[in-house]
Design a protein around this motif. Structure first.
Motif, short mmCIF file in Angstrom:
data_model
loop_
_atom_site.label_atom_id
_atom_site.label_comp_id
_atom_site.label_asym_id
_atom_site.label_seq_id
_atom_site.Cartn_x
_atom_site.Cartn_y
_atom_site.Cartn_z
N SER A 19 29.44 -4.49 13.09
CA SER A 19 29.33 -4.66 11.52
C SER A 19 28.97 -3.54 11.28
N ILE A 20 30.23 -3.51 10.40
CA ILE A 20 29.38 -1.85 9.31
C ILE A 20 28.28 -2.18 8.13
N GLN A 21 28.64 -3.62 7.67
CA GLN A 21 27.87 -4.27 6.20
C GLN A 21 26.12 -3.61 7.41
N SER A 22 25.80 -4.03 8.00
CA SER A 22 24.02 -4.35 8.86
C SER A 22 24.09 -3.09 9.40
N ALA A 23 24.40 -1.41 9.25
CA ALA A 23 24.72 -0.63 9.64
C ALA A 23 23.61 -0.22 8.51
N TYR A 24 24.13 -0.06 7.09
CA TYR A 24 23.59 0.27 6.00
C TYR A 24 21.97 0.36 6.42
N TRP A 25 21.46 -0.47 6.98
CA TRP A 25 19.40 -0.83 7.04
C TRP A 25 19.28 0.74 7.13
N ILE A 26 19.96 1.39 7.84
CA ILE A 26 19.83 3.01 8.34
C ILE A 26 19.06 3.91 7.10
N GLY A 27 19.47 3.12 5.76
CA GLY A 27 19.09 4.28 4.53
C GLY A 27 17.70 3.76 4.16
N ILE A 28 17.19 2.82 5.07
CA ILE A 28 15.76 2.35 4.20
C ILE A 28 15.35 3.27 4.58
N PRO A 29 14.72 3.65 5.98
CA PRO A 29 13.74 4.88 6.07
C PRO A 29 13.83 6.51 5.61
N CYS A 30 15.48 6.53 5.03
CA CYS A 30 15.37 7.89 4.13
C CYS A 30 15.09 7.69 3.45
N TYR A 31 15.84 6.20 2.53
CA TYR A 31 14.58 6.86 1.26
C TYR A 31 13.40 6.03 0.90
N GLY A 32 12.70 5.83 1.75
CA GLY A 32 11.39 5.61 2.05
C GLY A 32 10.29 7.36 1.75
N PHE A 33 11.25 7.90 2.76
CA PHE A 33 10.49 8.98 2.88
C PHE A 33 11.03 10.07 1.34
N ILE A 34 12.11 10.07 1.65
CA ILE A 34 12.40 10.81 0.30
C ILE A 34 11.29 10.25 -0.71
N LEU A 35 11.09 9.17 -1.07
CA LEU A 35 9.78 8.34 -1.79
C LEU A 35 8.62 9.29 -1.73
N PHE A 36 8.37 9.23 -0.77
CA PHE A 36 6.63 9.92 -0.25
C PHE A 36 7.15 11.46 -0.52
N TYR A 37 7.87 11.57 -0.56
CA TYR A 37 8.07 13.16 -1.04
C TYR A 37 7.96 13.43 -2.50
N ALA A 38 8.45 12.37 -3.14
CA ALA A 38 8.33 12.20 -4.86
C ALA A 38 6.88 12.02 -5.07
N PHE A 39 6.19 11.58 -3.73
CA PHE A 39 4.80 10.87 -5.11
C PHE A 39 4.26 12.44 -4.65
N LYS A 40 3.83 12.29 -3.14
CA LYS A 40 2.82 13.38 -2.45
C LYS A 40 3.29 14.65 -1.91
N GLY A 41 4.61 14.89 -1.12
CA GLY A 41 4.81 15.89 -0.04
C GLY A 41 5.13 17.22 -0.93
N HIS A 42 6.10 16.89 -2.43
CA HIS A 42 6.03 18.59 -3.05
C HIS A 42 4.88 19.17 -3.56
N LYS A 43 3.86 17.92 -3.76
CA LYS A 43 2.14 18.81 -3.75
C LYS A 43 2.04 19.68 -2.69
N MET A 44 1.76 19.47 -1.63
CA MET A 44 1.12 19.85 -1.09
C MET A 44 1.11 21.36 -0.28
N ARG A 45 0.06 22.31 -0.88
CA ARG A 45 0.32 23.63 -0.03
C ARG A 45 -0.25 24.05 1.06
N SER A 46 -0.41 23.33 2.36
CA SER A 46 -0.96 22.85 3.54
C SER A 46 -0.84 22.42 4.60
N TRP A 47 -0.87 22.39 5.93
CA TRP A 47 -1.19 21.09 6.37
C TRP A 47 -2.60 20.62 6.40
N SER A 48 -3.39 21.32 6.34
CA SER A 48 -4.71 20.81 6.40
C SER A 48 -5.18 19.49 5.64
#
Length: 438
Positions: free
Chosen positions: A409-438
């Protein structure tokens, strides 16, 4: 360099570079979004499964991972302007190789030609995106990239329609089942005839690209004079900048879902019996154009780049839910969107695939200025790292095809987008503000 211009120049001095880069972004879109029409076409003439057909995206986008860092070093030696001309030259070679592939109808040659085209685009993208970010104020960078996106996706609207008119004209009802029902000799003759129809479009492409080499090489396009960041000497390499490393991961996720939205809609529509499936990529591109118009008119006047990124991620997650749970027939949702327009009405779930274009249109424009902030002389390397994120367009659609084959089913394969958009959401809230790994 004597003709170098600093970042954040005024509007007057940035007009000519923006025009030239705009032409290049149109070429990016034309070459890139041709894949959406090529996939179902090559699937039929080369008799491929969904998984095999999506090697089109793999061969094209993996070039960004393989070639991005070498191209960044090339840019440091040649400068941005000469590097763009070299990239266009590689694309000419790829277009000519595509003609050889079409005449032989050999799938490996098609993939090789796509890799060469992708390699040429790699150096163009590595040079042009930081150009757009730095040629004006950083606060309005997402707006300028949105203008480039309008041009890019405008080409994406045009190319599927043009492909259908030039290649599939006179072949109504052209499907794998139709070919399979023909006698062997007639089937091979039809496949050869269809494959050879790719020759003229790519010959025209090679000629246009040659002309663009002259435009870039002999234009007054200036070099960028990138200022040194205050803490630059304290950081030994690009891996010490979390905002750009995480930005590359965000772009990996974004390009993956962008390619899925643009390049699998034809496959999905074909499986559901939608007519003119080769032109369905245009639907996704139209929604992306709407998204870029929002970026051009609203950033930074009404909302910030960070806000645009958050909204994009949330909207993308909602679209995935709509695709996977939506109807495979046209119901109220599709009628609401398309019934008044005179455009053929798509099934609900296919409509949500197209709407992904609107959902994630502002991810690319928002991530670039956020990720490049404070890199100084590491900007070329940072740009290359972000360009490597385009490999998401190679890997994620391939995983999509594998899931579709396994699940049936091609339709069910679109679930792969969930973790993709989830990481983008993390970057929008926190990831882009980070200036060090500690």
């Amino acid at each position: 360099m004597s003709n170098a211009v600093p970042a954040k120049t005024g509007t007057q001095s940035s007009f000519l570079p923006m025009c030239i880069i705009g032409v290049l972004f149109f070429i990016f879109g034309f070459v890139t979004w041709l894949n959406g029409s090529l996939i179902p076409f090559l699937q039929i003439i080369c008799e491929l499964s969904e998984f095999q057909a999506l090697f089109v995206t793999f061969a094209f986008y993996i070039a960004y991972t393989v070639m991005a860092l070498p191209m960044s070093y090339l840019l440091r030696r040649t400068g941005y302007k000469n590097g763009m001309a070299i990239g266009l030259g590689l694309m000419v070679a790829g277009a000519l190789l595509f003609i050889v592939a079409a005449q032989s109808a050999a799938y490996p040659l098609f993939l090789t030609a796509l890799f060469v085209l992708g390699s040429g685009l790699t150096i163009l993208q590595t040079a042009s995106n930081p150009y757009v970010v730095m040629i004006g104020s950083r606060e309005s960078a997402a707006m300028r990239i949105s203008i480039m996106g309008l041009i890019n996706k405008g080409a994406g609207v045009i190319v599927p329609v043009l492909f259908t008119a030039m290649v599939l004209s006179g072949f109504e009802g052209f499907t794998a089942d139709h070919l399979a029902a023909l006698p062997e000799a007639e089937r091979e003759a039809r496949i050869s005839e269809l494959s050879n129809r790719l020759v003229m479009p790519y010959l025209y492409m090679a000629a246009v690209l040659l002309g663009l080499i002259g435009l870039v090489k002999f234009s007054s396009l200036p070099e960028l004079d990138v200022p040194e960041a205050p803490d630059e000497q304290a950081k030994g390499n690009i891996a010490h900048f979390p905002q750009v490393v995480l930005g590359a991961v965000a772009l990996f996720a974004y390009v993956g879902v962008e390619v899925i939205a643009g390049d699998t809609i034809g496959l999905y529509g074909s499986g559901l019996g939608v007519k003119n499936f080769a032109a369905l990529t245009s639907y996704t591109m139209v929604f992306m154009v709407v998204g870029y118009i929002i970026g051009v008119t609203c950033i930074p006047r009404f909302f910030s780049q960070e806000t645009a990124l958050k909204g994009s991620a949330i909207a993308g997650l909602l679209c995935i839910v709509g695709i996977t749970l939506g109807s495979q027939e046209s119901t109220a949702i599709a009628d609401l969107l398309w019934g008044w327009s005179g455009i053929p009405v798509l099934p609900d779930s296919v409509t949500f695939v197209a709407m992904m274009g609107l959902a994630h249109a502002l991810v690319w424009p928002a991530v670039w200025p956020l990720a490049l902030e404070g890199l100084g002389k590491f900007t070329a390397q940072g740009s290359a790292l972000l360009i490597m994120g385009i490999a998401g367009g190679a890997i994620i659609p391939l995983l999509f095809g594998l899931v579709a084959d396994i699940s049936g089913s091609i339709q069910s394969a679109y679930w792969i987008g969930i973790p993709c958009y989830g990481f983008i959401l993390f970057y929008a809230f926190k990831g882009h503000k980070m200036r060090s790994w500690s």
